[in-house]
Motif scaffolding. Structure first.
Motif, short mmCIF file in Angstrom:
data_model
loop_
_atom_site.label_atom_id
_atom_site.label_comp_id
_atom_site.label_asym_id
_atom_site.label_seq_id
_atom_site.Cartn_x
_atom_site.Cartn_y
_atom_site.Cartn_z
N MET A 1 1.36 7.45 -0.49
CA MET A 1 1.64 6.08 -0.76
C MET A 1 0.39 5.35 -1.24
O MET A 1 0.48 4.46 -2.05
CB MET A 1 2.16 5.44 0.52
N ALA A 2 -0.81 5.80 -0.76
CA ALA A 2 -2.06 5.17 -1.17
C ALA A 2 -2.31 5.40 -2.64
O ALA A 2 -2.86 4.55 -3.32
CB ALA A 2 -3.21 5.69 -0.33
N SER A 18 4.55 -4.68 6.56
CA SER A 18 3.82 -5.65 5.76
C SER A 18 3.20 -6.76 6.61
O SER A 18 2.27 -7.42 6.18
CB SER A 18 4.72 -6.26 4.69
N GLU A 19 3.66 -6.97 7.84
CA GLU A 19 3.09 -7.99 8.72
C GLU A 19 1.88 -7.48 9.51
O GLU A 19 1.23 -8.27 10.18
CB GLU A 19 4.16 -8.52 9.68
N ARG A 25 -4.59 -7.91 5.02
CA ARG A 25 -5.93 -7.95 4.40
C ARG A 25 -5.90 -7.36 3.01
O ARG A 25 -6.53 -7.87 2.08
CB ARG A 25 -6.95 -7.20 5.26
N ARG A 26 -5.16 -6.27 2.85
CA ARG A 26 -5.08 -5.61 1.55
C ARG A 26 -4.39 -6.52 0.54
O ARG A 26 -4.84 -6.64 -0.61
CB ARG A 26 -4.34 -4.28 1.70
N VAL A 27 -3.33 -7.17 0.95
CA VAL A 27 -2.59 -8.07 0.05
C VAL A 27 -3.48 -9.25 -0.34
O VAL A 27 -3.52 -9.66 -1.50
CB VAL A 27 -1.27 -8.55 0.72
N ASP A 30 -6.13 -8.07 -2.85
CA ASP A 30 -5.53 -7.89 -4.18
C ASP A 30 -5.31 -9.23 -4.87
O ASP A 30 -5.55 -9.38 -6.07
CB ASP A 30 -4.20 -7.13 -4.08
N ALA A 31 -4.88 -10.23 -4.10
CA ALA A 31 -4.63 -11.55 -4.67
C ALA A 31 -5.94 -12.19 -5.13
O ALA A 31 -6.00 -12.81 -6.21
CB ALA A 31 -3.92 -12.44 -3.64
N GLU A 32 -7.00 -12.03 -4.33
CA GLU A 32 -8.30 -12.58 -4.73
C GLU A 32 -8.84 -11.91 -5.99
O GLU A 32 -9.40 -12.57 -6.86
CB GLU A 32 -9.30 -12.42 -3.58
N GLU A 33 -8.66 -10.59 -6.09
CA GLU A 33 -9.12 -9.88 -7.29
C GLU A 33 -8.37 -10.35 -8.52
O GLU A 33 -8.95 -10.54 -9.59
CB GLU A 33 -8.95 -8.37 -7.10
N GLU A 34 -7.07 -10.55 -8.38
CA GLU A 34 -6.27 -11.00 -9.52
C GLU A 34 -6.67 -12.43 -9.92
O GLU A 34 -6.77 -12.74 -11.10
CB GLU A 34 -4.79 -10.95 -9.16
N LEU A 35 -6.94 -13.28 -8.92
CA LEU A 35 -7.36 -14.65 -9.20
C LEU A 35 -8.72 -14.66 -9.91
O LEU A 35 -8.92 -15.41 -10.86
CB LEU A 35 -7.43 -15.45 -7.89
#
Length: 161
Positions: A1-2, A18-19, A25-27, A30-35
């Protein structure tokens, strides 16, 4: 899966999974990298670039020099004369070259005593110093030609009458 994270975006994870903290932390990461990549893209789009021909660099008009010796066209930074600082004088001789060393050697020879003079002086000194260490009797016998010293007159006691 990784290994499938970046390739397959349609995969949905369960709500419980997902909770979990490590998943959150991973989500978030990923959001910070995309931003960040979106901001960089926006900056690149807004950045203006002039299409001017490359200017020919003329070179530096100014030259920086660390020492005053170069500005004043001095050969040596520090100087010494007549034996005031022998170390610096030695460096000056080395930097000047061998010509001046040869001249100085000739001057030293001219000022100094030649070998013949030294030999003559030494031969006369040997006899003089040798006399100094002779015993008095031997010394008086060798100086027969030399005038004798007069002894000091001592007080003579008058005869008793």
């Amino acid at each position: 899966m990784a290994g499938n994270r970046g390739q397959n975006k349609n995969v949905r994870l369960s709500k419980n999974l997902s909770e979990m903290k490590f998943m959150q932390r991973r989500v978030k990461k990923d959001a910070e990298e995309e931003l960040e990549s979106e901001k960089q893209r926006q900056i690149d789009d807004d950045h203006w670039v002039l299409d001017l021909p490359d200017l020919i660099s003329k070179g530096n008009r100014y030259e920086t020099v660390d020492s005053m010796a170069d500005c004043e066209d001095l050969v040596f930074g520090r100087m010494s004369f007549k034996g005031m600082n022998p170390v610096i004088e030695k460096v000056m001789r080395i930097m000047n070259g061998e010509e001046e060393e040869e001249e100085e050697e000739l001057e030293e020879k001219a000022e100094g005593v030649t070998e013949e003079e030294m030999a003559n002086r030494y031969s006369s000194l040997v006899g003089t110093i040798g006399k100094k260490f002779d015993k008095k009797r031997i010394h008086s016998q060798t100086d027969v030609d030399a005038p004798r010293k007069k002894h000091k007159k001592k007080f003579l006691k008058p005869p008793d009458e």
